[in-house]
Scaffold this active site. Structure first.
Site, short mmCIF file in Angstrom:
data_model
loop_
_atom_site.label_atom_id
_atom_site.label_comp_id
_atom_site.label_asym_id
_atom_site.label_seq_id
_atom_site.Cartn_x
_atom_site.Cartn_y
_atom_site.Cartn_z
N GLU A 53 0.81 -1.22 0.00
CA GLU A 53 0.00 0.00 0.00
C GLU A 53 0.84 1.26 0.00
O GLU A 53 0.42 2.30 -0.49
CB GLU A 53 -0.94 0.00 1.22
CG GLU A 53 -1.98 1.09 1.17
CD GLU A 53 -3.13 0.84 2.13
OE1 GLU A 53 -3.55 1.80 2.79
OE2 GLU A 53 -3.59 -0.30 2.22
N ASP A 89 -2.96 -3.08 2.74
CA ASP A 89 -3.46 -3.34 4.10
C ASP A 89 -4.62 -4.33 4.06
O ASP A 89 -5.52 -4.22 3.23
CB ASP A 89 -3.92 -2.03 4.75
CG ASP A 89 -2.75 -1.22 5.28
OD1 ASP A 89 -1.60 -1.69 5.16
OD2 ASP A 89 -2.97 -0.12 5.81
N TYR A 137 -1.47 -4.79 13.48
CA TYR A 137 -2.21 -3.90 12.58
C TYR A 137 -3.12 -2.97 13.37
O TYR A 137 -3.98 -3.43 14.12
CB TYR A 137 -3.02 -4.73 11.60
CG TYR A 137 -3.74 -3.94 10.54
CD1 TYR A 137 -3.02 -3.26 9.56
CD2 TYR A 137 -5.13 -3.89 10.51
CE1 TYR A 137 -3.68 -2.54 8.58
CE2 TYR A 137 -5.79 -3.17 9.52
CZ TYR A 137 -5.06 -2.50 8.56
OH TYR A 137 -5.72 -1.77 7.59
#
Length: 700
Positions: free
Chosen positions: A8, A113, A317
């Site tokens: 990303e 992501d 995350y």
């Protein structure tokens, strides 16, 4: 065989490249290579939905509304310029790099992501480039070498994530339909000023304004309570009267009676042992709330810092909505805790957990969504962190230690006294076993609540000496103005106060926005000049109040409806709802809202109006520019000037006075920033005027 991995952003690509052995540095060319791998990246959303003009709709014309494209088109990301929106050169160049790499690839691995927006970023690129090659999904919850290697062995065919993409696309298209149509409809109805409405931002604005108005319009009511100070075994404590007196004279009258007696009778006394379980792990929203309360961090700052920690491989995350861990991740916690023994902040506490059974109340496979709760990673320790990074890491690491610790055991004591038929009550507690509350007890950032005062053990019928009796003046308090923390809570639980039980059940646990987007919604409202930050508080501007008054009773500000749509997007993601069904519902809603807004009467504050300096006609305020209503007059002021977006107030000053004050942050061609005034020249063109530099005579 050549495998292309697309991340990303460049920082994540570097981490993945180091794991797969792509050591050839072609960073300036948009990729890294080696060991049969090529790793490239997006810069967030490289591809977006096209602007209205690309479908043949003329912006800000009633005849064009509502704008309902039969099929949405994809275009490279655009940026604002003096002449409107133009393609972002960096996005166009990187898309060309990705095109060449995809064409030469034997296999594509998606490493954006692992969530709704990350999936959308890749799919939009894939579709825009008209790529047909099969792709596989890399799904990771941390960027450690171990996690990436494991995920590379467990790649899933890309089509297994189609529902995730359908939900992301539905969110993107519904925001376009509602945002574009509603914003243009209200702007046209107003005739001047730029109004921005949105599926989530408008209900959020409504919550902010209503709380602010409720607070400011609140009329406090005074009342009085009596306070009695009693004593036992040398321990004095205060008890408040159960009765609240609306009149000071009444309180003083009773006070005189009480002062005639030097003792009070214990009419009720209980000691209950209470077990306080540790808090759950952090998800993004609860982390943002605590960081706001403790450090004053805006929600977007907490997300930004957490993202940095994630990319440094220090935490899992961050954009997670779960506060639970699955069994396999819970099994890794002893290793993480052992690793933290080397981290001075929590070293002693981590050592104290050795050979203890970890609390597993926050372990639940069924409550883990796309990602598990926020925790530190197993292999990395912080090293030379900036202050803000250290604060956020300490919160996450400390909360993990709290969550796996023993419960706190305390005695809660309630004593009720009576004197001359007036009853008093006192509450207190004594901690018998600190448990999880010990984690932050000696640390400067104390998240746990303070315990109440210690009370002596009493028995019913005892007579205790009274040291003092007094009255205390109090007043009712309004609900406080919203902060980032309290607004996030309202967004998270929006719709739970709906009267319709069926509607409440539909949106239960949904709220409006997602953990990953709520911070951005707040920033959009600030950028649109609807709200501003006043220290920790979020308060509406005059423009925000005006917009609220227009839309407060309309469907576009309906919190329950918006929360219901979030639930619908989750159903699309879970394969329960067809995307086309949702699209049809949104289009019907868009038509209704657009019609409603086009027919409103907008009463703008007088100081927002101004006339053309060239022909004295009315000025019209639009999203990209402010121009004269006289079609034969060419006077216009573009909002974007050297990458600086001009506010209504700045443009009004320019038009009325011919000059603005000093405006900071214009971007030069070399990327550096400059400060300057804007003024109208003799041809009514907008030009820069640079302030005179003050002379700095040398000291003799």
């Amino acid at each position: 065989m050549k495998t292309v991995i697309i991340a990303e952003k460049p920082s994540v690509a570097r981490v993945i490249a180091s794991v797969v052995g792509a050591k050839e540095n072609h960073f300036m060319d948009g990729f890294l290579a080696g060991n049969e791998y090529v790793v490239t990246w997006a810069y967030g959303h490289l591809v977006a939905l096209a602007q209205p003009l690309d479908y043949g709709f003329k912006s800000y014309e009633r005849a064009s509304l509502p704008m309902l494209p039969e099929m949405f088109k994809l275009i490279p990301r655009q940026i604002k310029s003096d002449k409107g929106f133009i393609d972002d050169v960096r996005a166009v160049n990187q898309l060309e790099v990705i095109r060449r790499l995809f064409e030469a690839a034997d296999k594509i691995i998606v490493a954006t992501d692992a969530g709704r927006e990350g999936e959308l970023i890749f799919r939009y690129i894939y579709q825009y480039l008209e790529c047909k090659k099969p792709f596989f999904r890399l799904w990771v919850s941390s960027l450690t070498d171990t996690a990436i290697r494991k995920a590379l062995k467990e790649l899933k065919p890309g089509n297994q994530y189609d529902n995730l993409y359908y939900a992301a696309r539905a969110r993107s298209e519904s925001d376009w339909l509602i945002g574009m149509n509603a914003s243009q409809a209200l702007t046209l109805a107003a005739g001047e000023g730029v109004f921005s409405l949105g599926r989530v931002q408008t209900p959020t604005l409504k919550m902010i304004v209503e709380r602010y108005n409720e607070n400011k319009n609140f009329i406090p009511v005074k009342y009085w309570q009596l306070q009695l100070t009693a004593e036992k075994f040398g321990v004095s404590f205060k008890a408040l009267s159960k009765i609240k007196y609306p009149c000071k004279a009444d309180a003083e009258s009773v006070l005189q009676i009480l002062r005639s007696d030097s003792r009070a009778e214990v009419i009720h006394a209980t000691v209950n042992q209470v077990t306080v379980q540790p808090p759950l792990f952090y998800d993004l929203t609860t982390l943002q709330k605590d960081a706001n309360k403790l450090f004053g961090f805006p929600a977007d700052k907490t997300l930004f810092v957490a993202q940095l920690l994630y990319e440094k491989q220090l935490i899992s995350y961050p954009r997670t909505g779960s506060r639970y861990l699955p069994d396999d991740v819970f099994a890794e916690l002893p290793g993480i805790i052992q690793n933290l023994e080397q981290y001075p902040v929590f070293s002693n506490y981590c050592i104290s957990l050795k050979n203890k059974v970890l609390n597993s109340r926050s372990v639940n496979n069924s409550k883990v969504t796309d990602h598990h709760a926020l925790i530190p990673t197993i292999t990395h320790l912080p090293n030379f962190l900036a202050e803000d990074e250290e604060r956020i890491f300490n919160l996450i690491a400390g909360r993990m230690l709290e969550a796996v610790s023993e419960a706190c055991i305390k005695d809660e004591i309630v004593i009720e006294l009576r004197s001359h038929d007036v009853e008093f009550s006192a509450k207190g507690s004594t901690i018998k076993k600190s448990g999880w509350k010990e984690v932050f007890r000696c640390f400067e950032t104390k998240v746990t609540e303070e315990d109440n005062s210690i009370l002596p053990i009493c028995k019913e019928g005892e007579l205790l000496p009274v040291l003092e009796v007094s009255h205390i003046e109090k007043q009712t308090q309004p609900k406080p103005i919203l902060t980032d923390a309290s607004l996030l809570s309202l967004m998270e639980h929006a719709g739970t106060d709906l009267e319709d039980e069926e509607e409440r059940d539909v949106i239960k646990g949904t709220g409006i926005g997602t953990p990953a987007t709520r911070a951005g919604i707040i920033e959009v409202l600030i950028h649109r000049q609807y709200v501003r930050r006043d220290k920790k508080n979020i308060v509406p501007t005059e423009k925000g109040q005006t917009t609220y008054e227009i839309v407060k009773d309309m469907r576009i500000s309906d919190v329950g409806l918006t929360a219901g749509w979030e639930a619908a997007l989750n159903n699309i993601e879970n394969g329960v709802l067809q995307p086309n069904t949702f699209r049809q519902e949104v289009e019907i809603y868009t038509v209704q809202v657009t019609t409603e807004l086009l027919n409103v009467t907008v009463n703008l504050p007088e100081n927002k109006s101004c006339v053309c300096p060239k022909c004295n006609s009315k000025m019209l305020f639009f999203l990209k520019c402010v121009k004269c209503a006289n079609v034969e007059c060419d006077f216009i002021v573009f909002r974007n000037k050297c990458d600086k977006q001009l506010s209504d107030e700045q443009i009004i000053m320019l038009i009325k006075e011919g000059k603005t004050g000093v405006i900071k942050g214009f971007k030069k061609r070399d990327g550096s920033l400059m400060d300057a005034k804007l003024k109208l020249d003799e041809n009514y063109k907008t030009v820069f005027e640079f302030p005179m530099k003050k002379s700095n005579p040398k000291k003799r």
